[in-house]
Design a protein around this motif. Structure first.
Motif, short mmCIF file in Angstrom:
data_model
loop_
_atom_site.label_atom_id
_atom_site.label_comp_id
_atom_site.label_asym_id
_atom_site.label_seq_id
_atom_site.Cartn_x
_atom_site.Cartn_y
_atom_site.Cartn_z
N ASP A 92 70.69 16.66 -14.40
CA ASP A 92 70.85 18.03 -13.64
C ASP A 92 69.94 19.20 -14.30
N GLN A 93 69.28 18.91 -15.39
CA GLN A 93 68.57 19.82 -15.93
C GLN A 93 66.79 19.50 -15.47
N ALA A 94 66.52 18.75 -14.47
CA ALA A 94 65.41 18.60 -14.08
C ALA A 94 64.64 19.82 -13.62
N ASP A 95 65.43 20.68 -12.75
CA ASP A 95 64.64 21.86 -12.31
C ASP A 95 64.38 22.70 -13.38
N ASP A 96 65.32 23.00 -14.29
CA ASP A 96 64.77 23.63 -15.39
C ASP A 96 63.53 23.21 -16.36
N MET A 97 63.40 22.01 -16.51
CA MET A 97 62.52 21.30 -17.17
C MET A 97 61.11 21.47 -16.54
N ARG A 98 61.25 21.22 -15.02
CA ARG A 98 60.07 21.50 -14.19
C ARG A 98 59.51 22.87 -14.54
N ALA A 99 60.31 23.77 -14.39
CA ALA A 99 60.12 25.42 -14.26
C ALA A 99 59.52 25.66 -15.66
N GLU A 100 59.92 24.99 -16.53
CA GLU A 100 59.62 25.51 -18.17
C GLU A 100 58.19 24.42 -18.26
N TYR A 101 58.00 23.44 -17.76
CA TYR A 101 56.76 22.80 -18.01
C TYR A 101 55.45 23.83 -17.25
N TRP A 102 55.79 24.08 -16.00
CA TRP A 102 54.72 24.83 -15.34
C TRP A 102 54.54 26.30 -15.89
N SER A 103 55.57 26.93 -16.52
CA SER A 103 55.59 28.06 -17.04
C SER A 103 54.56 27.80 -18.40
N ALA A 104 54.67 26.92 -19.44
CA ALA A 104 53.84 26.62 -20.49
C ALA A 104 52.71 26.45 -20.15
N LEU A 105 52.34 25.65 -19.31
CA LEU A 105 50.93 25.46 -18.82
C LEU A 105 50.27 26.80 -18.32
N GLU A 106 51.13 27.38 -17.61
CA GLU A 106 50.49 28.63 -16.85
C GLU A 106 50.22 29.71 -18.22
N ASN A 107 51.01 29.75 -19.16
CA ASN A 107 51.04 30.59 -20.04
C ASN A 107 49.65 30.27 -21.07
N THR A 108 49.87 29.14 -21.33
CA THR A 108 48.59 28.44 -22.17
C THR A 108 47.45 28.67 -21.84
N LEU A 109 47.11 28.26 -20.50
CA LEU A 109 45.71 28.41 -19.87
C LEU A 109 45.18 29.76 -19.78
N SER A 110 46.43 30.73 -19.75
CA SER A 110 46.07 32.35 -19.66
C SER A 110 45.75 33.04 -20.94
N GLN A 111 45.65 32.28 -22.25
CA GLN A 111 45.53 32.67 -23.54
C GLN A 111 44.00 32.56 -23.93
N PRO A 112 43.62 33.66 -24.91
CA PRO A 112 42.37 33.74 -25.41
C PRO A 112 41.89 32.56 -25.91
N GLY A 113 40.70 31.87 -25.87
CA GLY A 113 40.36 30.54 -26.19
C GLY A 113 38.98 30.55 -26.75
N TYR A 114 38.64 29.36 -27.46
CA TYR A 114 37.15 29.35 -28.31
C TYR A 114 36.62 27.94 -28.03
N PHE A 115 35.30 28.01 -28.06
CA PHE A 115 34.48 26.68 -28.11
C PHE A 115 34.41 26.01 -29.37
N ASP A 116 34.85 24.69 -29.40
CA ASP A 116 34.57 24.02 -30.71
C ASP A 116 33.13 23.58 -30.97
N ASP A 117 33.07 22.61 -32.17
CA ASP A 117 31.86 22.13 -32.41
C ASP A 117 31.36 21.25 -31.36
N GLN A 118 32.16 20.66 -30.45
CA GLN A 118 31.68 19.73 -29.53
C GLN A 118 31.60 20.32 -28.17
N GLY A 119 31.86 21.49 -27.93
CA GLY A 119 31.54 22.48 -26.85
C GLY A 119 32.94 22.38 -25.88
N GLU A 120 33.95 21.91 -26.60
CA GLU A 120 35.31 21.96 -25.78
C GLU A 120 35.96 23.21 -25.85
#
Length: 225
Positions: A92-120
């Motif tokens: 019964d928590q599947a909807d909330d878990m799905r929403a939280e996962y998408w939200s975490a993905l969107e928030n993480t990809l929106s953050q400032p980032g950096y290139f490491d020594d391998q170019g990642e």
């Protein structure tokens, strides 16, 4: 834990304290226009909750877990959370878990980032900070805001002790769902800070990697140590 590049020259859990350090966010995505365009396009697909398009932008071996399966199908399961894949008590928590996962993905990809020594390209930028080996990373949090209030008590009316910008703090006893957390600064100061500005140093992070064909892909989206 993946090697970082900016050393936090303090022992947060030691009896002797050091000067505080600030790590202001610097987003290096603009250094590569193709990377910036890929991230913008992927964020559009994430905002639309377009599962197939997001999976198509991922590596064939996308890393999404330290302990269980990874890869596109495991990623799809995280994005869709089919109730039948869960133990009955959690279905019964599947909807909330799905929403939280998408939200975490969107928030993480929106953050400032950096290139490491391998170019990642890694997000968020604070994943670059190297914590002392003596520090339990699960107790460390990054203050994501600028001039975030540190208060004497856990309320908006609490007296202001200081303003904290982009520092690593220690939270020995994180309270899930609490509006404020009791934190310890690296100079030994205690106070309360709003939970919205605290990002676990073992929280979600993501990485873009350029394929042999020259195309950027999402190759890591993971949490934990």
């Amino acid at each position: 834990m993946k090697s970082h590049h900016l050393a936090l020259a303090v022992l947060i859990c030691a009896p002797a304290w050091a000067d505080r350090q600030s790590f202001p966010p610097v987003d290096q995505a603009g250094n590569d226009p193709s990377l910036a365009a890929f991230r913008e396009d992927l964020l559009t697909k994430v905002a639309a909750r377009d599962t197939e398009a997001v999976i198509a932008a991922a590596c064939p071996d996308i890393h999404i877990s330290h302990g269980t399966e990874s890869g596109p199908e495991a990623f799809r399961e995280g994005l869709t959370v089919p109730p039948e894949t869960l133990d009955e008590e959690y279905r019964d928590q599947a909807d909330d878990m799905r929403a939280e996962y998408w939200s975490a993905l969107e928030n993480t990809l929106s953050q400032p980032g950096y290139f490491d020594d391998q170019g990642e390209f890694w997000m968020p930028h604070q994943w670059r900070i190297s914590l002392p080996a003596t520090l339990d990373p699960f107790l460390a949090y990054f203050v994501t805001g600028d001039r975030v209030t540190l208060r004497r008590s856990p309320a908006r009316s609490g007296a202001i002790l200081d303003f904290i910008s982009h520092e690593v703090v220690l939270i020995p006893d994180y309270q899930e769902g609490a509006e404020y957390q009791l934190v310890r600064l690296t100079d030994g100061t205690f106070g309360y800070m709003h939970s919205d500005f605290l990002w676990s140093m073992v929280g979600y992070r993501a990485a873009f990697v350029k394929s042999d064909a020259g195309n950027w892909q999402l190759c890591t989206f993971v949490t934990g140590d």
